[in-house]
Design a protein around this motif. Structure first.
Motif, mmCIF file in Angstrom:
data_model
loop_
_atom_site.group_PDB
_atom_site.id
_atom_site.type_symbol
_atom_site.label_atom_id
_atom_site.label_comp_id
_atom_site.label_asym_id
_atom_site.label_seq_id
_atom_site.Cartn_x
_atom_site.Cartn_y
_atom_site.Cartn_z
ATOM 1 N N GLY A 108 0.831 -1.207 0.000
ATOM 2 C CA GLY A 108 0.000 0.000 0.000
ATOM 3 C C GLY A 108 0.867 1.259 0.000
ATOM 4 O O GLY A 108 0.598 2.223 -0.730
ATOM 5 N N LEU A 109 1.937 1.250 0.805
ATOM 6 C CA LEU A 109 2.836 2.416 0.863
ATOM 7 C C LEU A 109 3.552 2.613 -0.474
ATOM 8 O O LEU A 109 3.701 3.734 -0.963
ATOM 9 C CB LEU A 109 3.879 2.213 1.977
ATOM 10 C CG LEU A 109 3.366 2.386 3.409
ATOM 11 C CD1 LEU A 109 4.346 1.781 4.419
ATOM 12 C CD2 LEU A 109 3.118 3.861 3.728
ATOM 13 N N ARG A 110 3.940 1.508 -1.109
ATOM 14 C CA ARG A 110 4.649 1.612 -2.399
ATOM 15 C C ARG A 110 3.715 2.182 -3.472
ATOM 16 O O ARG A 110 4.151 2.925 -4.353
ATOM 17 C CB ARG A 110 5.164 0.241 -2.829
ATOM 18 C CG ARG A 110 6.387 -0.239 -2.049
ATOM 19 C CD ARG A 110 7.162 -1.222 -2.890
ATOM 20 N NE ARG A 110 8.180 -1.948 -2.160
ATOM 21 C CZ ARG A 110 9.450 -1.524 -2.025
ATOM 22 N NH1 ARG A 110 9.807 -0.350 -2.516
ATOM 23 N NH2 ARG A 110 10.332 -2.269 -1.384
ATOM 24 N N GLU A 111 2.446 1.824 -3.363
ATOM 25 C CA GLU A 111 1.482 2.335 -4.337
ATOM 26 C C GLU A 111 1.312 3.855 -4.177
ATOM 27 O O GLU A 111 1.233 4.593 -5.143
ATOM 28 C CB GLU A 111 0.144 1.639 -4.085
ATOM 29 C CG GLU A 111 -0.562 1.202 -5.355
ATOM 30 C CD GLU A 111 -1.761 0.364 -5.005
ATOM 31 O OE1 GLU A 111 -1.553 -0.815 -4.652
ATOM 32 O OE2 GLU A 111 -2.894 0.904 -5.046
ATOM 33 N N ARG A 112 1.289 4.298 -2.907
ATOM 34 C CA ARG A 112 1.107 5.727 -2.632
ATOM 35 C C ARG A 112 2.344 6.553 -2.943
ATOM 36 O O ARG A 112 2.251 7.716 -3.321
ATOM 37 C CB ARG A 112 0.787 5.922 -1.144
ATOM 38 C CG ARG A 112 -0.686 6.094 -0.891
ATOM 39 C CD ARG A 112 -0.976 6.375 0.552
ATOM 40 N NE ARG A 112 -1.001 7.781 0.880
ATOM 41 C CZ ARG A 112 -1.107 8.236 2.121
ATOM 42 N NH1 ARG A 112 -1.198 7.382 3.126
ATOM 43 N NH2 ARG A 112 -1.150 9.521 2.366
ATOM 44 N N TYR A 113 3.521 5.965 -2.685
ATOM 45 C CA TYR A 113 4.791 6.703 -2.880
ATOM 46 C C TYR A 113 5.710 5.870 -3.774
ATOM 47 O O TYR A 113 6.725 5.332 -3.309
ATOM 48 C CB TYR A 113 5.470 6.958 -1.535
ATOM 49 C CG TYR A 113 4.585 7.621 -0.507
ATOM 50 C CD1 TYR A 113 4.365 9.001 -0.523
ATOM 51 C CD2 TYR A 113 3.964 6.867 0.492
ATOM 52 C CE1 TYR A 113 3.554 9.611 0.421
ATOM 53 C CE2 TYR A 113 3.154 7.467 1.447
ATOM 54 C CZ TYR A 113 2.949 8.838 1.406
ATOM 55 O OH TYR A 113 2.152 9.437 2.343
#
Ligand code: 13P
Ligand code: SF4
Length: 321
Positions: free
Chosen positions: A120-125
């Motif tokens: 999820g974090l990789r998708e956002r950033y």
């Protein structure tokens, strides 16, 4: 009985004689099993003194334990620490048998994040590399770019070729490092249930009650607690600071057993000891270590498909020295 003498000697001045005498047979059993299995006991700085001073072969903070596990010639490693430390030992030494004396020796920080959260974090950033504190599962490590410990977090972050870095899972360690780098740090909201119980007002009370006291804190403590401290560092950093600075009075703002262990080699320092126990570290006992060696339990296994990615992240950290 040279071994009996040596084990007792190791606890000389650490515990009362009567306790040492009572523990001697158990410690002897552990020494004999270690020889039989060609095993070493690696102990984290939070182990109780009977383990830390009595039966461990090597000890240190999370970084040192990972380095020592990679270097040892032993066939068997008994991790006197928590599960993520045993997993890290297995990741860096896959050919060795790694045992943890109690499977419930977990960690609230490690439990605060999953591989799906990293996705999820990789998708956002999408452009930001992900640094994970070693206090995470092997699956989480495999999903990240590089690991770090409290001893090298700043160095790891500075080594990355990106102005923006995602740091998981400890928000306080992340914020502390963010205060020392130009890089933008994206934080996760994890925390350690032991260190987050300390408060800044409690520390101010120590300064009033014990004039001249030195306050040294672990970076997993809340930000306002760290702001009150005279020194902030990993458990090894704190130990070295006391040995080097030899303060007259000190309070170590971290898990209880640290003061007990460090006090043994620092007779000229008075330790004020607030006691926040880590319930996971305290699952490890001498009996548990004896049984681990006797029955070869509990073996820590990291499946190959996870170990590969996790090793890449840990090796990248270890390569920084
Ligand atoms: P260190 O790496 O500083 O030993 O910290 C490990 C830990 O779990 C502290 O709570
Ligand atoms: Fe985890 Fe905190 Fe215990 Fe360290 S002290 S092992 S971070 S719960």
């Amino acid at each position: 009985m040279t071994t009996a003498l040596s084990t007792v000697n190791r606890l000389d001045g650490v515990l009362p004689d009567i306790e040492v005498a009572a523990l001697a047979p158990l410690m002897e059993e552990i020494e004999a099993l270690k020889r039989q299995r060609n095993a070493v006991v690696l102990a984290h700085n939070y182990m109780t003194p009977d383990i830390y001073h009595g039966v461990s072969d090597l000890s240190g903070d999370s970084l040192a334990l990972a380095q020592l596990a990679a270097e040892t010639d032993a066939d068997v490693i008994v991790m006197a620490g928590v599960h993520f430390m045993a997993e890290t030992a297995k990741i860096v030494s896959p050919e060795k048998t790694v045992l943890i004396p109690d499977l419930e020796a977990g960690c609230s920080l490690a439990d605060s994040i999953t591989p799906a959260d990293i996705a999820g974090l990789r998708e956002r950033y999408p452009d930001a590399p992900v640094v994970t504190y070693v206090n995470t599962s092997a699956e989480v490590k495999a999903a990240c770019d590089i690991t770090c410990t409290s001893g090298n977090a700043l160095r790891v972050i500075e080594s990355l070729d990106s102005d923006r870095v995602i740091f998981v899972p400890d928000q306080y360690l992340g914020r502390w490092v963010a205060g020392q780098t130009e890089k933008e740090i994206i934080l996760w909201q994890g925390s350690c249930e032991v260190h987050e119980r300390f408060t800044a007002s409690e520390l101010r009370d120590y300064r009033t009650a014990y004039p001249g006291i030195q306050i040294i804190a672990h970076p997993e403590c809340p930000t306002d607690v760290l702001e009150e401290a005279d020194y902030v560092g990993s458990t090894a950093g704190m130990l070295n600071w006391v040995r080097t600075e030899t303060p007259k009075r000190v309070v170590m703002v971290t898990e209880c057993s640290m003061s007990d262990n460090v006090a043994v080699g620092s007779p000229d320092t008075e330790f004020i000891r607030p006691c926040n126990l880590c319930p996971y570290m305290k699952k490890i006992t001498l009996e548990g270590i004896r049984d681990a060696l006797r029955y070869m339990k509990h073996e820590v296994i990291v499946p190959d498909h996870i170990a590969q990615g996790a090793r890449r992240a840990v090796d990248r950290m270890l390569a920084l020295g």
